[in-house]
Each structure stands twice: as C-alpha cells, then as structure tokens.
Design a protein around this motif. Structure first.
Motif, short mmCIF file in Angstrom:
data_model
loop_
_atom_site.label_atom_id
_atom_site.label_comp_id
_atom_site.label_asym_id
_atom_site.label_seq_id
_atom_site.Cartn_x
_atom_site.Cartn_y
_atom_site.Cartn_z
N LEU A 141 0.87 -1.20 0.00
CA LEU A 141 0.00 0.00 0.00
C LEU A 141 0.90 1.24 0.00
O LEU A 141 1.79 1.36 0.84
N GLY A 142 0.67 2.15 -0.97
CA GLY A 142 1.41 3.42 -1.01
C GLY A 142 2.76 3.30 -1.71
O GLY A 142 3.80 3.53 -1.11
N LEU A 143 2.71 2.99 -3.01
CA LEU A 143 3.92 2.70 -3.80
C LEU A 143 4.93 3.84 -3.83
O LEU A 143 6.14 3.62 -3.83
N SER A 153 -0.74 -0.28 -4.48
CA SER A 153 -1.72 0.80 -4.66
C SER A 153 -1.01 2.14 -4.49
O SER A 153 0.00 2.24 -3.79
N GLU A 154 -1.55 3.15 -5.15
CA GLU A 154 -1.00 4.51 -4.98
C GLU A 154 -2.09 5.51 -5.34
O GLU A 154 -2.84 5.34 -6.29
N LEU A 155 -2.15 6.57 -4.54
CA LEU A 155 -3.18 7.60 -4.69
C LEU A 155 -2.83 8.63 -5.76
O LEU A 155 -3.69 9.11 -6.49
N SER A 214 -9.73 6.65 -3.73
CA SER A 214 -9.92 7.82 -2.85
C SER A 214 -8.86 7.76 -1.76
O SER A 214 -8.30 6.69 -1.49
N PRO A 215 -8.58 8.91 -1.09
CA PRO A 215 -7.53 8.91 -0.06
C PRO A 215 -7.85 8.02 1.12
O PRO A 215 -6.95 7.58 1.83
N SER A 216 -9.15 7.73 1.33
CA SER A 216 -9.48 6.89 2.48
C SER A 216 -9.72 5.43 2.08
O SER A 216 -10.29 4.67 2.84
N THR A 217 -9.25 5.05 0.87
CA THR A 217 -9.28 3.64 0.49
C THR A 217 -7.98 3.02 0.97
O THR A 217 -6.91 3.61 0.75
N GLY A 218 -8.05 1.89 1.59
CA GLY A 218 -6.84 1.25 2.08
C GLY A 218 -6.60 -0.09 1.43
O GLY A 218 -6.60 -0.21 0.19
C1 LIG Z 1 5.01 7.53 3.23
S1 LIG Z 1 4.80 7.55 1.50
C2 LIG Z 1 5.72 6.05 1.08
C3 LIG Z 1 6.18 6.02 -0.36
C4 LIG Z 1 7.16 4.87 -0.65
N1 LIG Z 1 6.54 3.58 -0.49
C5 LIG Z 1 8.37 4.99 0.28
O1 LIG Z 1 8.49 4.18 1.19
O2 LIG Z 1 9.16 5.92 0.10
C6 LIG Z 1 3.11 7.03 1.35
C7 LIG Z 1 2.57 6.92 -0.05
O3 LIG Z 1 1.20 6.50 0.05
C8 LIG Z 1 0.42 7.22 -0.90
N2 LIG Z 1 -0.97 7.20 -0.43
C9 LIG Z 1 -1.61 8.08 0.39
N3 LIG Z 1 -2.87 7.68 0.61
C10 LIG Z 1 -3.03 6.52 -0.08
C11 LIG Z 1 -4.11 5.59 -0.25
N4 LIG Z 1 -5.28 5.79 0.35
N5 LIG Z 1 -3.93 4.49 -1.01
C12 LIG Z 1 -2.71 4.29 -1.61
N6 LIG Z 1 -1.67 5.12 -1.51
C13 LIG Z 1 -1.82 6.21 -0.75
C14 LIG Z 1 1.07 8.60 -0.94
O4 LIG Z 1 0.73 9.28 -2.13
C15 LIG Z 1 2.56 8.22 -0.84
O5 LIG Z 1 3.12 8.01 -2.11
#
Ligand SMILES: C[S@@+](CC[C@H](N)C(=O)[O-])C[C@H]1O[C@@H](n2cnc3c(N)ncnc32)[C@H](O)[C@@H]1O
Length: 301
Positions: A126-128, A149-151, A182-186
């Motif tokens: 989660l959060g690429l 996943s990535e927002l 959406s930002p609140s999708t996990g």
């Molecule tokens: C702390 S950063 C980590 C990025 C990378 N994985 C790293 O470790 O450097 C969190 C990432 O999660 C993304 N993000 C935020 N909300 C999200 C969501 N609901 N679903 C997926 N990605 C999300 C952000 O855009 C950001 O790229």
C-alpha cells in the motif's frame, strides 16, 4: 575545483537547511561533473583527481547550492536518491526515500529468504510512492509477483519509470499498480487479488501534532505524510486499523506483514495487531534505536 567547493560550502553553511555542508557539496560536485563515485577511491579524491568543472558546470553547481540554501531538498534538485541497491528518480510527487525504509526492506528480504518461500510468492504494497519497496522485492526475488496501490497519479508515473529502469519492461508481467480510488481507500483494493504471502507498507502515518521538520512539511506531499480523507485529516492509526479490518481476507495463514511505524505510536500499533489476531509481532529499531518497523504474522514463524 577547491575554490568552487569552498564557495558551495559557504553558501550551504549560510543557511540552517544543509545539515552536512561538506558532504552535500561533494554530492553536488559529483552530480554536475557526472562522475560516478565508484570511479574514485574515496569521495575526497574528487577535489584532487576529479575533472575540472567547466563554466556551465560551475553555474549549475552554484544554482543547486543556492536553491539548497533556501531549503529545497537536495534530492529534488539532483532528481535522484540512492536507496538499498539502486538509484531512484525522485520528485515532488512523493516521499523522498528514507534510510528507515531501508530497514523495512532489509528485514522483509531477510525474512523472505529465511522462510524459504516458494519462489513465485505474491505480495501487496500500500502506497507505492517512487516504487522503492516493490522494486527492491521484485529485483531480489525474480520469480515473485506483486501489486501496489498509490493515490497520486504523478507518483505512479515516477514509479513506473523507476521499475522499468531497474527491472526492464518484463516487470509488467509480474507487477500491477492499482490507483487508489480515494484517499481513504486502504487495503480493500487488494481484496479481489488475495490472499498474499506478504503485505508491506510505509503508509502515511504522521499526525499534525507530531514534530516534523519544516523542510519536510513544505516540500513533501501532504498525502505522503498524513492520512488524509476527503474532508481533512484521518486518525494517524487509519492505515494500521484498515489492515486489521482486511488481513483475514488478504493474508495467507502462513503470511507476514511488514509495516513502517511512527516511533511515537509503535507500541500502540503492536498492541492493536496483537489484540486482533496477529499473534506474533516484533518491533525493529531504526538507526537511532527507536522502534520503526513492525513485523507481524498470525502464527509463530
Ligand atoms: C510515506 S509515502 C511512502 C512512499 C514509498 N513507499 C516509500 O516508502 O518511500 C506514502 C505513499 O502513500 C500514498 N498514499 C496516500 N494515501 C493513499 C491511499 N489511500 N492508497 C494508496 N496510496 C496512498 C502517498 O501518495 C505516498 O506516495
């Protein structure tokens, strides 16, 4: 060269932003001279044995140093950051790769090796962001496959470039990126694709009350730092609670979870996991000795 280096150090030292003016000056010189640091025995050889900068390289170095002295992160000015075993392109669309996250990746890689999983194991991240975590796993385990996943759509473009650079176009057959709706999708975005052997994430985990460097606040995207919903900040535990809500579906009984955690809430997150079915946990410290990575599984591994 010595004079240029001295001028850069002077510029960097005149502001509070560069913590190590000497080291940053060397990085700037390596960058403008397009010298790989492997080609020199030690970085200080650059001043004595490196090529002499021409006029445009001198201007470029001074331009970078001036912007750095105004607080722009060096990685944004150079356009890259070394992480674990590769150099990654970075920009303002996502977090700059951090040394703490190398601990997350290193722990996960050593765990996967020690568990002797089938080589074609599957993972979800989660959060690429810039792609660092997934890319290192795909690189070290050439037969595994995964999803992330990535927002942020610009972060997705950046990650695709990094993945292609280090894994070649063949990675498309074993890695899929799911844009978060959406930002609140996990973790629920992964439910149609599970179960997985590994769930891994460095999610947004800061709270507005946490101590955050001004430079980070200004230059790194809010969605990478804080869990944010459509209407404002979410609970900083949001993504950890969300994992708890979905791990029964997503994690194989023998699977493992690796999460980066804020040291301020590490014990609470561990407690949340232990009291919700992830009975085996371990907190791993960062280089300052504070808890930073949480490993969890359903059973003793
Ligand atoms: C702390 S950063 C980590 C990025 C990378 N994985 C790293 O470790 O450097 C969190 C990432 O999660 C993304 N993000 C935020 N909300 C999200 C969501 N609901 N679903 C997926 N990605 C999300 C952000 O855009 C950001 O790229």
């Amino acid at each position: 060269m010595q004079a240029l280096k001295a001028r850069i150090i002077e510029l960097l030292s005149s502001s509070p932003h560069a913590k190590s003016p000497d080291a940053e000056a060397e990085q700037i010189l390596f960058h403008v001279l397009r010298v790989s640091n492997q080609s020199l025995r030690k970085p200080s050889d650059l001043s004595t044995h490196g090529p002499t900068p021409n006029a445009s390289q001198t201007l470029e170095a001074l331009h970078i140093a001036e912007n750095r002295s105004k607080g722009v992160p060096l990685q944004h000015l150079l356009g890259y950051q070394f992480f674990y075993s590769h150099e990654y392109q970075v920009n303002a669309s996502t977090l700059i790769p951090r040394p703490e996250t190398e601990i997350l990746v290193d722990e996960a890689i050593h765990y996967l090796i020690s568990r002797k999983l089938a080589p074609n194991f599957r993972f979800a991240e989660l959060g690429l962001g810039s792609g660092i975590i997934s890319c290192e796993i795909l690189y070290h385990f050439p037969r595994c496959s995964g999803l992330a996943s990535e927002l942020n759509s610009d972060a997705i473009k950046l990650a695709k470039r990094n993945l292609e650079q280090h894994l070649g176009s063949d990675c498309e057959s074993r890695f899929q990126i799911l844009p978060a709706p959406s930002p609140s999708t996990g973790f629920e975005v992964f439910c149609p694709h599970g179960p997985f052997d590994l769930l891994i994430s460095n999610p947004p985990y800061l709270s507005l009350q946490d101590e955050i460097e001004k430079e980070v606040h200004i230059h790194e995207p809010q969605h990478a730092l804080f869990p944010l919903g459509e209407c404002g900040p979410l609970d900083p535990m949001f993504f950890y609670q969300n994992l708890i809500d979905h791990f029964e579906t997503l994690l194989k009984p023998s699977g493992a979870v690796f999460f980066e955690v804020p040291h301020e809430r590490a014990e609470s997150i561990e407690h949340l996991f232990l009291s919700n079915g992830l009975y085996q946990t371990r907190l791993i410290p960062d280089l300052t000795g504070r808890p930073r990575v949480l490993f969890a599984s359903r059973n003793a591994n």
